[in-house]
Scaffold this motif. Structure first.
Motif, PDB file in Angstrom:
ATOM      1  N   ARG A  11       7.187   7.434  55.531  1.00  0.00           N
ATOM      2  CA  ARG A  11       8.074   8.305  56.294  1.00  0.00           C
ATOM      3  C   ARG A  11       9.309   7.542  56.794  1.00  0.00           C
ATOM      4  O   ARG A  11      10.357   8.123  57.037  1.00  0.00           O
ATOM      5  CB  ARG A  11       7.327   8.903  57.487  1.00  0.00           C
ATOM      6  N   PHE A  12       9.158   6.200  56.924  1.00  0.00           N
ATOM      7  CA  PHE A  12      10.217   5.378  57.495  1.00  0.00           C
ATOM      8  C   PHE A  12      11.053   4.690  56.414  1.00  0.00           C
ATOM      9  O   PHE A  12      10.523   4.239  55.396  1.00  0.00           O
ATOM     10  CB  PHE A  12       9.620   4.305  58.410  1.00  0.00           C
ATOM     11  N   GLU A  13      12.340   4.596  56.670  1.00  0.00           N
ATOM     12  CA  GLU A  13      13.244   3.879  55.767  1.00  0.00           C
ATOM     13  C   GLU A  13      12.914   2.388  55.799  1.00  0.00           C
ATOM     14  O   GLU A  13      12.589   1.825  56.841  1.00  0.00           O
ATOM     15  CB  GLU A  13      14.692   4.100  56.211  1.00  0.00           C
ATOM     16  N   ASP A  14      12.993   1.716  54.649  1.00  0.00           N
ATOM     17  CA  ASP A  14      12.774   0.280  54.585  1.00  0.00           C
ATOM     18  C   ASP A  14      13.799  -0.432  55.449  1.00  0.00           C
ATOM     19  O   ASP A  14      14.964  -0.023  55.534  1.00  0.00           O
ATOM     20  CB  ASP A  14      12.902  -0.224  53.150  1.00  0.00           C
ATOM     21  N   GLY A  15      13.389  -1.500  56.084  1.00  0.00           N
ATOM     22  CA  GLY A  15      14.316  -2.233  56.927  1.00  0.00           C
ATOM     23  C   GLY A  15      13.626  -3.324  57.720  1.00  0.00           C
ATOM     24  O   GLY A  15      12.418  -3.563  57.577  1.00  0.00           O
ATOM     25  N   PRO A  16      14.386  -4.020  58.562  1.00  0.00           N
ATOM     26  CA  PRO A  16      13.860  -5.184  59.276  1.00  0.00           C
ATOM     27  C   PRO A  16      12.750  -4.882  60.259  1.00  0.00           C
ATOM     28  O   PRO A  16      11.920  -5.747  60.533  1.00  0.00           O
ATOM     29  CB  PRO A  16      15.098  -5.733  59.995  1.00  0.00           C
ATOM     30  N   TRP A  17      12.707  -3.658  60.802  1.00  0.00           N
ATOM     31  CA  TRP A  17      11.699  -3.340  61.824  1.00  0.00           C
ATOM     32  C   TRP A  17      10.622  -2.409  61.287  1.00  0.00           C
ATOM     33  O   TRP A  17       9.859  -1.834  62.061  1.00  0.00           O
ATOM     34  CB  TRP A  17      12.402  -2.734  63.039  1.00  0.00           C
ATOM     35  N   THR A  18      10.588  -2.263  59.971  1.00  0.00           N
ATOM     36  CA  THR A  18       9.567  -1.432  59.330  1.00  0.00           C
ATOM     37  C   THR A  18       8.937  -2.219  58.174  1.00  0.00           C
ATOM     38  O   THR A  18       8.056  -3.030  58.392  1.00  0.00           O
ATOM     39  CB  THR A  18      10.172  -0.100  58.841  1.00  0.00           C
ATOM     40  N   SER A  19       9.401  -1.999  56.959  1.00  0.00           N
ATOM     41  CA  SER A  19       8.790  -2.599  55.775  1.00  0.00           C
ATOM     42  C   SER A  19       8.834  -4.118  55.781  1.00  0.00           C
ATOM     43  O   SER A  19       7.886  -4.781  55.339  1.00  0.00           O
ATOM     44  CB  SER A  19       9.478  -2.068  54.508  1.00  0.00           C
ATOM     45  N   GLU A  20       9.922  -4.699  56.269  1.00  0.00           N
ATOM     46  CA  GLU A  20      10.036  -6.164  56.247  1.00  0.00           C
ATOM     47  C   GLU A  20       9.072  -6.809  57.243  1.00  0.00           C
ATOM     48  O   GLU A  20       8.510  -7.873  56.971  1.00  0.00           O
ATOM     49  CB  GLU A  20      11.479  -6.584  56.527  1.00  0.00           C
ATOM     50  N   THR A  21       8.876  -6.173  58.373  1.00  0.00           N
ATOM     51  CA  THR A  21       7.893  -6.691  59.328  1.00  0.00           C
ATOM     52  C   THR A  21       6.477  -6.566  58.762  1.00  0.00           C
ATOM     53  O   THR A  21       5.659  -7.476  58.898  1.00  0.00           O
ATOM     54  CB  THR A  21       7.987  -5.926  60.662  1.00  0.00           C
ATOM     55  N   VAL A  22       6.190  -5.448  58.116  1.00  0.00           N
ATOM     56  CA  VAL A  22       4.877  -5.251  57.486  1.00  0.00           C
ATOM     57  C   VAL A  22       4.617  -6.334  56.448  1.00  0.00           C
ATOM     58  O   VAL A  22       3.543  -6.951  56.409  1.00  0.00           O
ATOM     59  CB  VAL A  22       4.801  -3.851  56.842  1.00  0.00           C
ATOM     60  N   LYS A  23       5.603  -6.591  55.590  1.00  0.00           N
ATOM     61  CA  LYS A  23       5.450  -7.623  54.563  1.00  0.00           C
ATOM     62  C   LYS A  23       5.223  -8.985  55.194  1.00  0.00           C
ATOM     63  O   LYS A  23       4.420  -9.800  54.715  1.00  0.00           O
ATOM     64  CB  LYS A  23       6.693  -7.647  53.677  1.00  0.00           C
ATOM     65  N   PHE A  24       5.929  -9.261  56.271  1.00  0.00           N
ATOM     66  CA  PHE A  24       5.779 -10.529  56.983  1.00  0.00           C
ATOM     67  C   PHE A  24       4.344 -10.737  57.442  1.00  0.00           C
ATOM     68  O   PHE A  24       3.743 -11.790  57.223  1.00  0.00           O
ATOM     69  CB  PHE A  24       6.745 -10.548  58.165  1.00  0.00           C
ATOM     70  N   TRP A  25       3.786  -9.710  58.102  1.00  0.00           N
ATOM     71  CA  TRP A  25       2.421  -9.841  58.595  1.00  0.00           C
ATOM     72  C   TRP A  25       1.412  -9.960  57.455  1.00  0.00           C
ATOM     73  O   TRP A  25       0.407 -10.673  57.571  1.00  0.00           O
ATOM     74  CB  TRP A  25       2.073  -8.651  59.477  1.00  0.00           C
ATOM     75  N   GLN A  26       1.649  -9.248  56.365  1.00  0.00           N
ATOM     76  CA  GLN A  26       0.744  -9.354  55.218  1.00  0.00           C
ATOM     77  C   GLN A  26       0.698 -10.785  54.688  1.00  0.00           C
ATOM     78  O   GLN A  26      -0.372 -11.321  54.377  1.00  0.00           O
ATOM     79  CB  GLN A  26       1.201  -8.401  54.103  1.00  0.00           C
ATOM     80  N   GLN A  27       1.864 -11.413  54.572  1.00  0.00           N
ATOM     81  CA  GLN A  27       1.926 -12.781  54.057  1.00  0.00           C
ATOM     82  C   GLN A  27       1.286 -13.767  55.020  1.00  0.00           C
ATOM     83  O   GLN A  27       0.564 -14.680  54.604  1.00  0.00           O
ATOM     84  CB  GLN A  27       3.375 -13.167  53.781  1.00  0.00           C
ATOM     85  N   GLU A  28       1.539 -13.580  56.315  1.00  0.00           N
ATOM     86  CA  GLU A  28       0.936 -14.521  57.265  1.00  0.00           C
ATOM     87  C   GLU A  28      -0.583 -14.387  57.282  1.00  0.00           C
ATOM     88  O   GLU A  28      -1.305 -15.381  57.341  1.00  0.00           O
ATOM     89  CB  GLU A  28       1.490 -14.309  58.668  1.00  0.00           C
ATOM     90  N   ARG A  29      -1.055 -13.161  57.231  1.00  0.00           N
ATOM     91  CA  ARG A  29      -2.511 -12.953  57.226  1.00  0.00           C
ATOM     92  C   ARG A  29      -3.157 -13.638  56.024  1.00  0.00           C
ATOM     93  O   ARG A  29      -4.203 -14.292  56.152  1.00  0.00           O
ATOM     94  CB  ARG A  29      -2.813 -11.454  57.218  1.00  0.00           C
ATOM     95  N   ALA A  30      -2.538 -13.504  54.863  1.00  0.00           N
ATOM     96  CA  ALA A  30      -3.089 -14.127  53.652  1.00  0.00           C
ATOM     97  C   ALA A  30      -3.135 -15.639  53.783  1.00  0.00           C
ATOM     98  O   ALA A  30      -4.128 -16.286  53.401  1.00  0.00           O
ATOM     99  CB  ALA A  30      -2.248 -13.719  52.441  1.00  0.00           C
ATOM    100  N   GLN A  31      -2.094 -16.239  54.321  1.00  0.00           N
ATOM    101  CA  GLN A  31      -2.064 -17.688  54.469  1.00  0.00           C
ATOM    102  C   GLN A  31      -3.060 -18.172  55.508  1.00  0.00           C
ATOM    103  O   GLN A  31      -3.710 -19.209  55.314  1.00  0.00           O
ATOM    104  CB  GLN A  31      -0.651 -18.127  54.849  1.00  0.00           C
TER     105      GLN A  31
END
Length: 426
Positions: free
Chosen positions: A302-322
């Protein structure tokens, strides 16, 4: 306004909060792994009128593996760099025209604050007692002129308080989570041996909603400094006086056009309740869905991609994996806090303001790695390394555009402010 998104480990990072201190040069760690560079900007670090101070404040973690001489770096709190793409040009705020005092636009200014010169006396209907002046009934409606003065006074006093980093005095300027966030930035700066920047945003434009009986009055002030940022402040009346209670900043190189706020024939905006219909979702539903997406680290279409939506989600996904690879687990919580406010936009949509308190917690599942937080979170824990757990709690504020019902446009998060409140570990 103050900044809104969080600390990062690389030299390009822009900190959160309204006055966070620089964490210093981290060049000795250049060989460390960075899951993703998500820089942020501190609006209070911008010395307005053309001067800008850049602050590097990373919030991440060091993972030191057993029998390994090379540590790995994981960022603890994301606040992605805003992309250069936008969906239009930013609107320009009005110019000062009266002895340094921002003059309201004639299209929105209505002054209803008149009062008589003397006391009125009892007189027949339509008559005025001899020797007295009729005193019009005072309207509870806040005028745009009054709002300009309130916000101008706030900015002036804020600059002075920032210079002194006077936490007690902040209680007379801000309220709720906002004052907690600013006081936290002062504490971090003092622990770091730094100061915070001060200054004012030029030529704000103000929108005042119609007075709603039984509800606090509030208004929005938007300022745009070309090449620096657009900041959106929200001030509310309280029993103790006017206080800033929310703020959001957008520092993208090309700012998206700010949605036009709808006004009536007299220039007043229309406030909406948190359960308002006529939108793709109610303001409360939008706030909850946004925070749920961040907490679960799953994108919301529902939300447009951007720094406070998709990019933050991707950030947390990568940190969790590491972290999991190093024998640690990551848990996230985003809890909405305070009132949700909204204004009707010209297209029938809404601008929505909401806040949250988030905590990112790391727990060791097996021995072999130590975690050291970075940035403001590291300052709060005095750069200690932890073997069992490490966590950081942030205050976060967002301003979001919600399209009208039936629209196929995405929900757009237009600004954010975040600040580390506390961090712990053992």
């Amino acid at each position: 306004m103050s900044w809104r998104a969080s600390d990062f480990p690389d030299e390009e990072a822009w900190p959160p909060g309204r006055g966070g201190a620089s964490t210093g040069d981290e060049s000795e760690h250049e060989s460390d792994w960075h899951p993703e560079s998500l820089p942020t900007f501190n609006w209070r670090r911008a010395v307005l009128f053309g001067t800008l101070s850049v602050v590097v404040a990373g919030a991440g973690v060091w993972l030191i593996r057993a029998n390994s001489a090379t540590p790995q770096t994981l960022v603890a709190d994301p606040s992605p760099q805003t992309s250069s793409a936008g969906w239009g040009a930013a609107s320009r705020s009005p110019s000062d025209t009266d002895a340094g005092k921002p003059a309201p636009s004639t299209s929105v200014y209505v002054d209803r604050s008149g009062a008589g010169d003397g006391a009125s006396a009892t007189a027949p209907p339509g008559k005025t007692a001899i020797g007295t002046t009729a005193k019009p009934e005072e309207s509870p409606q806040l005028t745009v002129r009054q709002a300009y003065r309130i916000h101008g006074s706030y900015q002036k006093n804020l600059s002075a308080v920032q210079t002194r980093m006077d936490s007690a005095a902040m209680g007379k300027l801000e309220g709720g989570l906002a004052v907690e966030m600013t006081r936290a930035s002062f504490k971090t700066a003092k622990m770091q041996g730094e100061t915070v920047a001060s200054g004012t945003w030029p030529n704000p434009q103000v929108w005042v909603p119609r007075h709603v009986e039984g509800s606090p009055d509030w208004f929005v002030a938007v300022a745009h400094e070309t090449g620096i940022a657009r900041v959106v402040d929200l001030m509310s009346s309280t029993p103790a006086g006017w206080r800033l209670v929310a703020s959001g900043l957008d520092t993208r190189a090309i700012l998206p056009a700010f949605p036009k706020i709808a006004t009536d024939a007299e220039g007043y905006a229309t406030s909406l309740p948190e359960n308002a219909t006529g939108l793709v979702a109610t303001p409360r539903q939008i706030a909850e869905e946004h925070l749920e997406s961040l907490e679960s680290a799953k994108p919301d279409q529902r939300f447009e991609d951007g720094p406070w939506t998709s990019e933050t989600v991707k950030f947390w996904q990568q940190e969790r994996a590491q972290l999991e690879d190093a024998g640690w687990i990551l848990s996230l919580t985003y809890r909405q806090e305070g009132p949700i406010r909204a204004l009707r936009t010209g297209d029938g949509g809404a601008l929505v303001w909401y806040s949250a308190r988030s905590t990112d917690t790391r727990m060791a599942e097996r021995a072999g790695a130590k975690v050291t937080l970075k940035g403001s979170a590291a300052v709060r824990t005095r750069n200690k390394a932890f073997t069992h757990s490490a966590s950081a709690t942030y205050g976060r504020m967002y301003v979001t555009y919600v399209p009208p019902a039936g629209s196929t446009d995405p929900v757009r998060v237009l600004g954010e402010w975040s600040e580390v409140l506390e961090s712990h570990g053992d």
